[in-house]
Scaffold this active site. Structure first.
Site, PDB file in Angstrom:
ATOM      1  N   GLU A   1     -33.263  89.739  80.600  1.00  8.72           N
ATOM      2  CA  GLU A   1     -33.111  90.892  81.667  1.00  8.72           C
ATOM      3  C   GLU A   1     -34.374  91.582  81.783  1.00  8.72           C
ATOM      4  O   GLU A   1     -34.983  91.741  80.701  1.00  8.72           O
ATOM      5  CB  GLU A   1     -31.904  91.758  80.867  1.00  8.72           C
ATOM      6  CG  GLU A   1     -30.748  91.257  80.662  1.00  8.72           C
ATOM      7  CD  GLU A   1     -29.519  92.200  79.993  1.00  8.72           C
ATOM      8  OE1 GLU A   1     -28.678  92.264  80.657  1.00  8.72           O
ATOM      9  OE2 GLU A   1     -30.015  92.663  79.268  1.00  8.72           O
TER      10      GLU A   1
ATOM     11  N   ASN B   1     -25.213  93.520  77.324  1.00 12.05           N
ATOM     12  CA  ASN B   1     -24.490  94.166  76.209  1.00 12.05           C
ATOM     13  C   ASN B   1     -23.294  95.481  76.933  1.00 12.05           C
ATOM     14  O   ASN B   1     -22.429  95.585  76.222  1.00 12.05           O
ATOM     15  CB  ASN B   1     -25.598  95.072  75.590  1.00 12.05           C
ATOM     16  CG  ASN B   1     -26.296  94.021  74.464  1.00 12.05           C
ATOM     17  OD1 ASN B   1     -25.735  93.118  73.938  1.00 12.05           O
ATOM     18  ND2 ASN B   1     -27.454  94.443  74.319  1.00 12.05           N
TER      19      ASN B   1
ATOM     20  N   HIS C   1     -35.744  91.996  77.859  1.00 12.89           N
ATOM     21  CA  HIS C   1     -34.689  92.057  76.958  1.00 12.89           C
ATOM     22  C   HIS C   1     -34.232  90.376  76.817  1.00 12.89           C
ATOM     23  O   HIS C   1     -33.620  90.030  77.447  1.00 12.89           O
ATOM     24  CB  HIS C   1     -33.450  92.820  77.375  1.00 12.89           C
ATOM     25  CG  HIS C   1     -32.570  92.740  76.069  1.00 12.89           C
ATOM     26  ND1 HIS C   1     -30.846  92.739  76.708  1.00 12.89           N
ATOM     27  CD2 HIS C   1     -32.425  92.681  74.876  1.00 12.89           C
ATOM     28  CE1 HIS C   1     -30.273  92.851  75.473  1.00 12.89           C
ATOM     29  NE2 HIS C   1     -31.245  92.440  74.418  1.00 12.89           N
TER      30      HIS C   1
ATOM     31  N   SER D   1     -32.522  96.609  73.521  1.00 11.94           N
ATOM     32  CA  SER D   1     -31.251  96.421  74.082  1.00 11.94           C
ATOM     33  C   SER D   1     -30.680  97.715  74.732  1.00 11.94           C
ATOM     34  O   SER D   1     -29.751  97.370  75.118  1.00 11.94           O
ATOM     35  CB  SER D   1     -30.423  95.567  73.026  1.00 11.94           C
ATOM     36  OG  SER D   1     -30.226  96.372  71.951  1.00 11.94           O
TER      37      SER D   1
HETATM   38  N1  3HC Z   1     -33.403  79.713  66.484  1.00 12.21           N
HETATM   39  C1  3HC Z   1     -33.619  78.562  67.168  1.00 12.21           C
HETATM   40  N2  3HC Z   1     -33.066  77.683  67.506  1.00 12.21           N
HETATM   41  C2  3HC Z   1     -31.736  77.615  67.105  1.00 12.21           C
HETATM   42  C3  3HC Z   1     -31.243  78.778  66.368  1.00 12.21           C
HETATM   43  C4  3HC Z   1     -31.880  79.791  66.105  1.00 12.21           C
HETATM   44  N3  3HC Z   1     -31.675  80.916  65.570  1.00 12.21           N
HETATM   45  N4  3HC Z   1     -29.693  78.825  66.208  1.00 12.21           N
HETATM   46  C5  3HC Z   1     -29.417  77.341  66.925  1.00 12.21           C
HETATM   47  N5  3HC Z   1     -30.638  76.730  67.496  1.00 12.21           N
HETATM   48  C6  3HC Z   1     -30.742  75.698  68.085  1.00 12.21           C
HETATM   49  C7  3HC Z   1     -30.300  74.427  67.231  1.00 12.21           C
HETATM   50  O1  3HC Z   1     -31.667  74.148  66.451  1.00 12.21           O
HETATM   51  C8  3HC Z   1     -29.964  73.565  68.253  1.00 12.21           C
HETATM   52  O2  3HC Z   1     -31.159  72.925  68.980  1.00 12.21           O
HETATM   53  P1  3HC Z   1     -31.036  71.414  69.460  1.00 12.21           P
HETATM   54  O3  3HC Z   1     -30.119  71.440  70.373  1.00 12.21           O
HETATM   55  O4  3HC Z   1     -32.461  71.221  69.971  1.00 12.21           O
HETATM   56  O5  3HC Z   1     -30.660  70.641  68.182  1.00 12.21           O
HETATM   57  C9  3HC Z   1     -29.294  74.332  69.327  1.00 12.21           C
HETATM   58  O6  3HC Z   1     -29.911  75.631  69.246  1.00 12.21           O
HETATM   59  C10 3HC Z   1     -27.580  74.163  69.177  1.00 12.21           C
HETATM   60  O7  3HC Z   1     -27.472  74.535  67.650  1.00 12.21           O
HETATM   61  P2  3HC Z   1     -26.470  74.079  67.062  1.00 12.21           P
HETATM   62  O8  3HC Z   1     -26.002  72.572  67.430  1.00 12.21           O
HETATM   63  O9  3HC Z   1     -26.695  74.377  65.528  1.00 12.21           O
HETATM   64  O10 3HC Z   1     -25.132  74.905  67.341  1.00 12.21           O
HETATM   65  P3  3HC Z   1     -24.497  75.418  68.651  1.00 12.21           P
HETATM   66  O11 3HC Z   1     -24.328  74.208  69.209  1.00 12.21           O
HETATM   67  O12 3HC Z   1     -23.271  76.004  68.047  1.00 12.21           O
HETATM   68  O13 3HC Z   1     -25.481  76.335  69.228  1.00 12.21           O
HETATM   69  C11 3HC Z   1     -25.924  78.534  69.764  1.00 12.21           C
HETATM   70  C12 3HC Z   1     -25.838  77.663  68.647  1.00 12.21           C
HETATM   71  C13 3HC Z   1     -26.911  78.268  70.722  1.00 12.21           C
HETATM   72  C14 3HC Z   1     -26.334  79.915  68.892  1.00 12.21           C
HETATM   73  C15 3HC Z   1     -24.548  78.884  70.318  1.00 12.21           C
HETATM   74  O14 3HC Z   1     -23.604  79.072  69.509  1.00 12.21           O
HETATM   75  C16 3HC Z   1     -24.435  80.108  71.422  1.00 12.21           C
HETATM   76  O15 3HC Z   1     -24.984  79.973  72.533  1.00 12.21           O
HETATM   77  N6  3HC Z   1     -23.939  81.178  71.057  1.00 12.21           N
HETATM   78  C17 3HC Z   1     -23.902  82.253  71.956  1.00 12.21           C
HETATM   79  C18 3HC Z   1     -25.288  83.002  71.599  1.00 12.21           C
HETATM   80  C19 3HC Z   1     -25.299  84.193  72.531  1.00 12.21           C
HETATM   81  O16 3HC Z   1     -24.228  84.649  73.282  1.00 12.21           O
HETATM   82  N7  3HC Z   1     -26.311  84.962  72.361  1.00 12.21           N
HETATM   83  C20 3HC Z   1     -26.495  86.301  72.939  1.00 12.21           C
HETATM   84  C21 3HC Z   1     -26.105  87.455  72.174  1.00 12.21           C
HETATM   85  S1  3HC Z   1     -26.400  88.796  72.797  1.00 12.21           S
HETATM   86  C22 3HC Z   1     -27.804  89.395  72.739  1.00 12.21           C
HETATM   87  O17 3HC Z   1     -28.746  88.611  72.200  1.00 12.21           O
HETATM   88  C23 3HC Z   1     -28.069  90.555  73.128  1.00 12.21           C
HETATM   89  C24 3HC Z   1     -28.466  91.658  71.721  1.00 12.21           C
HETATM   90  O18 3HC Z   1     -29.327  92.767  72.539  1.00 12.21           O
HETATM   91  C25 3HC Z   1     -27.591  91.858  71.128  1.00 12.21           C
END
Ligand code: 3HC
Length: 282
Positions: free
Chosen positions: A153, A191, A141, A120
């Site tokens: 990315e 990021n 990424h 990242s």
């Molecule tokens: N692995 C696989 N699937 C997952 C999961 C995981 N860890 N967490 C949630 N899911 C799935 C669920 O099973 C559900 O699937 P479905 O729709 O098929 O039933 C779906 O995601 C939605 O989950 P929930 O209903 O439990 O919860 P939410 O609706 O709140 O969604 C989320 C969860 C998708 C994580 C949502 O909150 C989200 O998009 N959050 C923001 C995530 C984000 O910004 N990520 C980027 C972070 S930055 C990064 O990664 C870069 C790194 O370098 C730091």
């Protein structure tokens, strides 16, 4: 490289296991390796459980889930990667361990195989330079959670060839991810923008605003799926601090200075969801 069919993924943590899952689901022969046997077992078990849940929820048919399981296997050692078309590294976010790994797989793989890092933050050009094939090296990424997030990315190093880039574009299309091309600079795109925003939210906590109010404000006021502090806990406060320190150091501007409260939490071992405590308790 005509077409990427078999992929080796190194690192069976949250990111590596997620990457292996989407590759196997799309029908690529996928080998997952982790230097820690329990971590490998945990990563594979997590994939099987998520595939099972997807079928139970009616999001995936049983045949696709079965095919994914058949396309996924554990690698006993890096030597098992000898016939892979591509290696994706998703190990600890530090230059030396990544460089050591790339030096090793560089010797094992066919000369036309591609090397990719899910870093990242670390320079792709710098990692590519430790291998004998910097033209066949690039950054891919993924976002967490990998099976859910649409974006990848792509980062070209100074020497990444057009053929390598095209082969990875085709692979990303095959796993139904959307790609963007980022510069080989600190934080890439996501990021670089996301971490300063979360840092600002932490400054507000330090100034006395309640985490739930900040999260609700951003969820309800800007339609973010998670508030910034919930997202910080989800990404890991140690990871967040590491990225902010890198942005601060390499871009040299005060606006990237990590909030002292974040530093304190990390020093206390409050690393977010994975450690049971961050801005919230789990
Ligand atoms: N692995 C696989 N699937 C997952 C999961 C995981 N860890 N967490 C949630 N899911 C799935 C669920 O099973 C559900 O699937 P479905 O729709 O098929 O039933 C779906 O995601 C939605 O989950 P929930 O209903 O439990 O919860 P939410 O609706 O709140 O969604 C989320 C969860 C998708 C994580 C949502 O909150 C989200 O998009 N959050 C923001 C995530 C984000 O910004 N990520 C980027 C972070 S930055 C990064 O990664 C870069 C790194 O370098 C730091």
């Amino acid at each position: 490289m005509a077409e990427i069919k078999s992929v080796g993924v190194v690192g069976a943590g949250q990111m590596g296991a997620g990457i292996a899952q989407v590759l196997a689901t799309a029908g690529h022969r996928t080998l997952l390796f982790d230097a820690s046997a329990p971590a490998l077992e945990k990563g594979l078990a997590g994939i099987h459980s998520r595939l099972g849940q997807a079928v139970e929820k009616g999001k995936m048919d049983a045949a696709t889930s079965e095919r994914a399981k058949q396309h996924l296997s554990a690698a006993g050692s890096l030597r098992d990667f000898a016939s892979c078309d591509l290696i994706i590294e998703a190990i600890i976010e530090q230059f030396e361990p990544k460089a050591a790994l790339f030096r090793e797989v560089d010797k094992i793989l066919r000369p036309d195989a591609i090397l990719a890092s899910n870093t990242s933050s670390i320079s792709i050009t710098r990692m590519a330079a430790v291998t004998s094939r910097p033209d066949k090296f690039l950054g891919v990424h993924f976002m967490n959670p990998v099976p859910v997030m649409q974006l990848v990315e792509l980062i070209r190093g100074l020497q990444t060839s057009d053929d390598t880039y095209k082969a990875i574009l085709a692979l990303c299309a095959s796993i139904k991810k959307t790609t963007v091309l980022a510069l080989d600079g600190p934080g890439f795109i996501v990021n670089r923008i996301l971490c300063p925003m979360i840092n600002e939210a932490i400054f507000l906590v330090q100034e006395g605003v309640a985490p739930t109010d900040i999260d609700n404000a951003m969820k309800l006021g800007t339609n973010h799926p998670m508030g910034p502090l919930t997202l910080a806990d989800f990404v890991g406060l140690d990871t967040l601090l590491y990225i902010l320190q890198l942005l601060h150091r390499e871009l040299g501007e005060d606006k990237y200075r990590p909030c002292p409260l974040l530093v304190k939490y990390v020093e206390a071992g409050w690393h977010g969801k994975k450690s049971g405590r961050g801005f919230y308790s789990y």
